[in-house]
Design an enzyme around this catalytic site. Structure first.
Site, PDB file in Angstrom:
ATOM      1  N   SER A 177      29.416  41.109  29.235  1.00 10.00           N
ATOM      2  CA  SER A 177      30.596  41.138  28.370  1.00 10.00           C
ATOM      3  C   SER A 177      31.893  41.273  29.155  1.00 10.00           C
ATOM      4  O   SER A 177      32.913  40.675  28.797  1.00 10.00           O
ATOM      5  CB  SER A 177      30.480  42.283  27.368  1.00 10.00           C
ATOM      6  OG  SER A 177      29.331  42.137  26.562  1.00 10.00           O
ATOM      7  N   HIS A 229      34.763  45.636  28.421  1.00  7.50           N
ATOM      8  CA  HIS A 229      35.528  44.540  27.820  1.00  7.50           C
ATOM      9  C   HIS A 229      36.987  44.594  28.279  1.00  7.50           C
ATOM     10  O   HIS A 229      37.554  43.589  28.704  1.00  7.50           O
ATOM     11  CB  HIS A 229      35.489  44.641  26.292  1.00  7.50           C
ATOM     12  CG  HIS A 229      34.128  44.508  25.706  1.00  7.50           C
ATOM     13  ND1 HIS A 229      33.862  44.738  24.369  1.00  7.50           N
ATOM     14  CD2 HIS A 229      32.933  44.173  26.260  1.00  7.50           C
ATOM     15  CE1 HIS A 229      32.577  44.549  24.135  1.00  7.50           C
ATOM     16  NE2 HIS A 229      31.994  44.208  25.264  1.00  7.50           N
TER      17      HIS A 229
END
Length: 317
Positions: A177, A229
């Protein structure tokens, strides 16, 4: 900002390629995407290897514990109460290279900052990330080549791992991610630094900001590593200003018209390039020093934990 591209392997289709968002010159180069598909295959292969090592039937015993999809043999998944994403155990992930703060800092296993991005918590986690990678990455590789996209992917993944380690020190973390958000960040900075060539600026910006906002909001749910993220996004955002700069629209035509000579790059592109290089070098250096000194980011930012999990009446963090 070299005048010539070093990425010659896989170069194809020199010519116009209609794009809704921006105007392309007739001489713009397009590459065949092979790196992103290779990364997808590598992630699938690693997941299969992890499930082989996990061998749920051999390790799970007892009447109240049952592996999921036992017909898969040693590739069957852990009980859903242990892993609802249809994947291996936490101990297997840790053994195979998951990001774990104590091992990185106290056992000097810095390689986990990169190895964790090739591991996934389960098949749902894997498929979600790989479909997103295909959707985002192939377009970027076709436009900018495998070297630049590969660098953004790896360095953004590293940036995400570093920030995650600074703030989440009581759990393990896996997944691509951070690298994916790095590609999203690079897409945003590419739009901003190449603003003059975009034909539908507002549509491109709104679409991209909407995708980024939704994904960051989902990162505030429990058990999602939003620090990876955010770290990946910020790293990719800076890298986009450095690696994804395009010549100004009309620069090629001006080369043959000496009366209207146009600079290849605008002054604001040079400024963004320099500022981004400084931020990248300083940011990653400071973060790495803090990490290996054993610093806890939460002590320096009391509210930052809300960025990764925001408590509501429906769940706790």
């Amino acid at each position: 900002m070299a005048n010539r591209d070093v990425e010659r392997v896989g170069k194809k289709n020199r010519g116009a390629n209609n794009n809704y968002f921006y105007e392309e010159s007739s001489g713009e180069t397009h590459w065949t995407s092979w790196l992103i598909p290779a990364i997808v295959v590598a992630n699938l292969a690693v997941f299969i290897a992890v499930m082989f090592v996990n061998d749920c039937p051999k390790k799970i015993t007892g009447p109240n514990k049952e592996c999921v999809a036992r017909f898969l043999g040693r590739f069957s998944f852990q009980p859903l109460k242990e892993n609802p994403l249809f994947g291996p155990s936490s101990s297997t992930l840790e053994k195979m290279g998951a990001l774990e703060w104590r091992k990185v800092v106290h056992e000097h296993q810095g390689w986990r900052l990169l190895s964790c991005m090739w591991l996934h918590a389960g098949i749902i986690h894997l498929l979600t990330n790989m479909l997103s990678l295909i959707f985002i990455g192939i377009r970027l590789e076709q436009q900018f080549g495998f070297i630049r996209v590969g660098l953004i992917y790896l360095i953004s993944g590293l940036g995400g791992s570093i920030l995650s380690s600074l703030f989440l020190q009581e759990s393990i973390s896996v997944g691509a991610s951070g690298a994916l958000f790095g590609l999203l960040g690079a897409m945003l900075s590419e739009l901003l630094t190449n603003w003059t060539i975009y034909a539908n600026k507002a549509a491109a910006l709104i679409t991209l900001l909407f995708i980024i906002a939704i994904n960051l909001a989902l990162g505030m749910l429990p058990r999602v590593d939003n620090f990876a993220h955010i770290g990946g996004f910020l790293t990719g955002f800076c890298l986009g200003f450095v690696l994804l700069v395009r010549p100004q629209y009309g620069w090629e035509a001006s080369r043959t018209n000496t009366s209207r000579t146009k600079r290849k790059y605008s002054m604001y592109q040079y400024v963004l390039f320099v500022v981004s290089v400084v931020l990248l070098v300083v940011g990653l250096t400071v973060a790495l020093v803090m990490l290996f000194k054993g610093e806890n980011g939460n002590k320096h930012c009391k509210w930052c934990h809300y960025l990764s999990c925001f408590p509501t009446s429906k769940w706790t963090c």
